[in-house]
Design a protein around this motif. Structure first.
Motif, PDB file in Angstrom:
ATOM      1  N   HIS A  29      -5.933  -9.697   1.119  1.00  0.00           N
ATOM      2  CA  HIS A  29      -5.410  -8.334   1.071  1.00  0.00           C
ATOM      3  C   HIS A  29      -4.399  -8.180   2.205  1.00  0.00           C
ATOM      4  O   HIS A  29      -4.444  -8.909   3.191  1.00  0.00           O
ATOM      5  CB  HIS A  29      -6.533  -7.297   1.189  1.00  0.00           C
ATOM      6  CG  HIS A  29      -7.330  -7.404   2.450  1.00  0.00           C
ATOM      7  ND1 HIS A  29      -8.371  -8.298   2.590  1.00  0.00           N
ATOM      8  CD2 HIS A  29      -7.216  -6.760   3.634  1.00  0.00           C
ATOM      9  CE1 HIS A  29      -8.888  -8.185   3.802  1.00  0.00           C
ATOM     10  NE2 HIS A  29      -8.201  -7.262   4.461  1.00  0.00           N
ATOM     11  N   ASN A  31      -1.891  -5.057   4.268  1.00  0.00           N
ATOM     12  CA  ASN A  31      -1.524  -3.661   4.481  1.00  0.00           C
ATOM     13  C   ASN A  31      -0.011  -3.558   4.291  1.00  0.00           C
ATOM     14  O   ASN A  31       0.773  -3.775   5.215  1.00  0.00           O
ATOM     15  CB  ASN A  31      -1.940  -3.213   5.885  1.00  0.00           C
ATOM     16  CG  ASN A  31      -1.747  -1.734   6.097  1.00  0.00           C
ATOM     17  OD1 ASN A  31      -0.846  -1.129   5.515  1.00  0.00           O
ATOM     18  ND2 ASN A  31      -2.577  -1.153   6.924  1.00  0.00           N
ATOM     19  N   GLU A 145      -3.796  -3.442   0.327  1.00  0.00           N
ATOM     20  CA  GLU A 145      -4.958  -2.822   0.946  1.00  0.00           C
ATOM     21  C   GLU A 145      -4.995  -1.310   0.776  1.00  0.00           C
ATOM     22  O   GLU A 145      -6.030  -0.723   0.549  1.00  0.00           O
ATOM     23  CB  GLU A 145      -4.969  -3.173   2.437  1.00  0.00           C
ATOM     24  CG  GLU A 145      -6.150  -2.650   3.193  1.00  0.00           C
ATOM     25  CD  GLU A 145      -6.100  -3.109   4.635  1.00  0.00           C
ATOM     26  OE1 GLU A 145      -5.791  -2.263   5.498  1.00  0.00           O
ATOM     27  OE2 GLU A 145      -6.347  -4.298   4.878  1.00  0.00           O
ATOM     28  N   THR A 150      -7.823  -0.891  -4.801  1.00  0.00           N
ATOM     29  CA  THR A 150      -8.946  -1.720  -4.407  1.00  0.00           C
ATOM     30  C   THR A 150     -10.168  -0.833  -4.219  1.00  0.00           C
ATOM     31  O   THR A 150     -10.167   0.050  -3.378  1.00  0.00           O
ATOM     32  CB  THR A 150      -8.637  -2.469  -3.087  1.00  0.00           C
ATOM     33  OG1 THR A 150      -7.405  -3.155  -3.244  1.00  0.00           O
ATOM     34  CG2 THR A 150      -9.738  -3.432  -2.731  1.00  0.00           C
ATOM     35  N   GLN A 153     -14.006  -4.336  -1.236  1.00  0.00           N
ATOM     36  CA  GLN A 153     -13.410  -5.438  -0.489  1.00  0.00           C
ATOM     37  C   GLN A 153     -14.517  -6.165   0.252  1.00  0.00           C
ATOM     38  O   GLN A 153     -15.189  -5.592   1.092  1.00  0.00           O
ATOM     39  CB  GLN A 153     -12.372  -4.908   0.499  1.00  0.00           C
ATOM     40  CG  GLN A 153     -11.713  -5.996   1.301  1.00  0.00           C
ATOM     41  CD  GLN A 153     -10.649  -5.424   2.188  1.00  0.00           C
ATOM     42  OE1 GLN A 153      -9.880  -4.575   1.787  1.00  0.00           O
ATOM     43  NE2 GLN A 153     -10.610  -5.889   3.410  1.00  0.00           N
ATOM     44  N   ASP A 159      -7.532 -11.018   5.259  1.00  0.00           N
ATOM     45  CA  ASP A 159      -6.413 -10.131   5.571  1.00  0.00           C
ATOM     46  C   ASP A 159      -5.200 -11.000   5.898  1.00  0.00           C
ATOM     47  O   ASP A 159      -5.200 -11.743   6.880  1.00  0.00           O
ATOM     48  CB  ASP A 159      -6.757  -9.236   6.756  1.00  0.00           C
ATOM     49  CG  ASP A 159      -5.697  -8.177   7.031  1.00  0.00           C
ATOM     50  OD1 ASP A 159      -4.614  -8.225   6.412  1.00  0.00           O
ATOM     51  OD2 ASP A 159      -5.962  -7.281   7.857  1.00  0.00           O
TER      52      ASP A 159
END
Length: 171
Positions: A29, A31, A145, A150, A153, A159
């Motif tokens: 994932h 951001n 994210e 989602t 998780q 990440d």
């Protein structure tokens, strides 16, 4: 007997290969918003959009000031104007008002188009970096994210935000 042995061997192969593959699945994932905010291209886009917005806002303010002057002039002199002249001034006020509305609407559309145009290469660059991280890291999926999509998780999801930033040369 041979048929049963072949079926058993195939079944065992499928079961074990399924377990091996399941253990090797990698999910990640990132951001996306954090990465985009860190990209210099995104900052440039924001500055360009702010400048464009300011320019259009100034033009709109000038048009509105002119309209207000016309309206004040009309209100101050309405009693002294003849019927035909009053009607012409009223029509001129309505046309100016329509022009302002049309300008505002077209400005909003132009800003939206400009933002899309500037954002597209940024998104392509980001997508390419994520694709490269995915291929290099052997990921099956990399989820955004903070996209709202989602719903769960696991700690096993990796990440990759920092890896994508590094790939883009930002930190």
């Amino acid at each position: 007997m041979r048929r049963v042995t072949s079926i058993t061997l195939i079944s065992l192969f499928l079961i074990f290969s399924g377990r091996i593959n399941a253990q090797e699945l990698k999910f990640g994932h990132a951001n996306i918003q954090e990465i985009m905010r860190a990209m210099p291209e995104f900052k440039e886009m924001q500055e360009t959009m702010e400048a464009e917005y300011d320019k259009l806002e100034n033009q709109l303010a000038t048009m509105q000031e002119e309209y207000q002057k016309m309206e004040q002039d009309y209100l101050q002199n309405a009693e002294t104007l003849g019927a035909l002249e009053r009607q012409q001034k009223e029509q001129q006020l309505m046309e100016t008002s329509r022009k302002i509305q049309t300008f505002y609407q077209s400005s909003q559309e132009n800003l939206s188009q400009k933002q899309q145009q500037l954002r597209q290469p940024i998104m392509e660059k980001l997508r390419d970096a994520i694709d490269e991280i995915g291929e290099e890291g052997g990921f099956i999926y990399i989820f955004a994210e903070n996209s709202g999509a989602t719903v769960y998780q696991s700690d096993q999801s990796i990440d990759v935000t920092e890896q994508v930033k590094n790939k883009l040369g930002i930190n």
